[in-house]
Design an enzyme around this catalytic site. Structure first.
Site, PDB file in Angstrom:
ATOM      1  N   TRP A  65      42.403  39.093  41.542  1.00 30.96           N
ATOM      2  CA  TRP A  65      43.497  38.387  40.884  1.00 30.96           C
ATOM      3  C   TRP A  65      43.111  37.010  40.372  1.00 30.96           C
ATOM      4  O   TRP A  65      43.848  36.401  39.587  1.00 30.96           O
ATOM      5  CB  TRP A  65      44.683  38.254  41.839  1.00 30.96           C
TER       6      TRP A  65
ATOM      7  N   GLY B 103      42.841  36.127  36.373  1.00 36.26           N
ATOM      8  CA  GLY B 103      44.031  36.163  35.535  1.00 36.26           C
ATOM      9  C   GLY B 103      45.272  35.488  36.079  1.00 36.26           C
ATOM     10  O   GLY B 103      46.240  35.305  35.345  1.00 36.26           O
ATOM     11  N   HIS B 104      45.271  35.094  37.342  1.00 39.65           N
ATOM     12  CA  HIS B 104      46.489  34.495  37.911  1.00 39.65           C
ATOM     13  C   HIS B 104      46.368  32.979  37.885  1.00 39.65           C
ATOM     14  O   HIS B 104      45.809  32.366  38.779  1.00 39.65           O
ATOM     15  CB  HIS B 104      46.735  34.999  39.343  1.00 39.65           C
ATOM     16  N   ILE B 105      46.882  32.398  36.834  1.00 36.70           N
ATOM     17  CA  ILE B 105      46.839  30.966  36.540  1.00 36.70           C
ATOM     18  C   ILE B 105      45.381  30.521  36.360  1.00 36.70           C
ATOM     19  O   ILE B 105      44.799  29.834  37.210  1.00 36.70           O
ATOM     20  CB  ILE B 105      47.571  30.122  37.608  1.00 36.70           C
TER      21      ILE B 105
ATOM     22  N   LEU C 265      46.011  30.728  41.948  1.00 37.43           N
ATOM     23  CA  LEU C 265      46.961  30.609  43.039  1.00 37.43           C
ATOM     24  C   LEU C 265      47.182  32.011  43.593  1.00 37.43           C
ATOM     25  O   LEU C 265      47.512  32.931  42.838  1.00 37.43           O
ATOM     26  CB  LEU C 265      48.268  30.021  42.507  1.00 37.43           C
TER      27      LEU C 265
END
Length: 114
Positions: free
Chosen positions: A62, A65-67, A72
Site C-alpha cells: 500500500w 499509492g496511499h498518500i 500512511l
C-alpha cells in the site's frame, strides 16, 4: 478527550520479543503481503492484554499509492493487524482448540493519530 491507553508502552521492554515471526507462522495462516503481525512483546492473560508489532517498510503493497510522499498505513490494514494479533493471542491461550479464529466486525472505531 480520548480515553487513556490500556497499557503504558514505556513499561514494556519492546526489545524482548516473546513470539517472533516463526512462532506466529506456526499459528496464524497469513502469508506474503497479508502478514500484518511480526512479533509479540507483551502478554498478560489475567488482564487480557497483548502487545504486538508490524515492521512497516517501503515494500508494503500500500505504500506506493496511499498518500505518495507521505505513506500512511490505511485504517483497514491497522484493523487487520489488530485482528491478527487478537487471533494469535486467542490461539496461544487455547492451544487445545484447533478451530479457526476469524474477525467478525468492528464498531465505533476512531483512529487517534498517524
Amino acid at each position: 478527550m480520548p480515553p487513556l491507553p490500556l497499557i503504558d508502552l514505556g513499561s514494556i521492554d519492546l526489545n524482548r520479543v516473546l513470539y517472533d515471526q516463526e512462532a506466529i507462522y506456526k499459528i496464524n495462516p497469513h502469508r506474503y503481503e497479508m502478514v500484518q503481525l511480526n512479533g509479540v512483546v507483551y502478554q498478560d492473560a489475567g488482564q487480557g492484554l497483548v502487545v504486538g508489532y508490524k515492521d512497516v517498510t517501503d515494500k508494503e503493497f500500500w505504500v506506493r499509492g496511499h498518500i505518495p510522499g507521505r505513506p500512511l498505513m490505511p485504517g483497514v490494514i491497522m484493523i487487520e493487524a489488530a485482528a491478527q494479533l487478537a487471533s494469535f493471542y486467542v490461539k496461544i491461550l487455547r492451544q487445545d482448540d484447533d478451530r479457526f479464529i476469524g474477525f467478525g466486525g468492528i464498531e465505533e472505531t476512531k483512529f487517534r493519530g498517524t
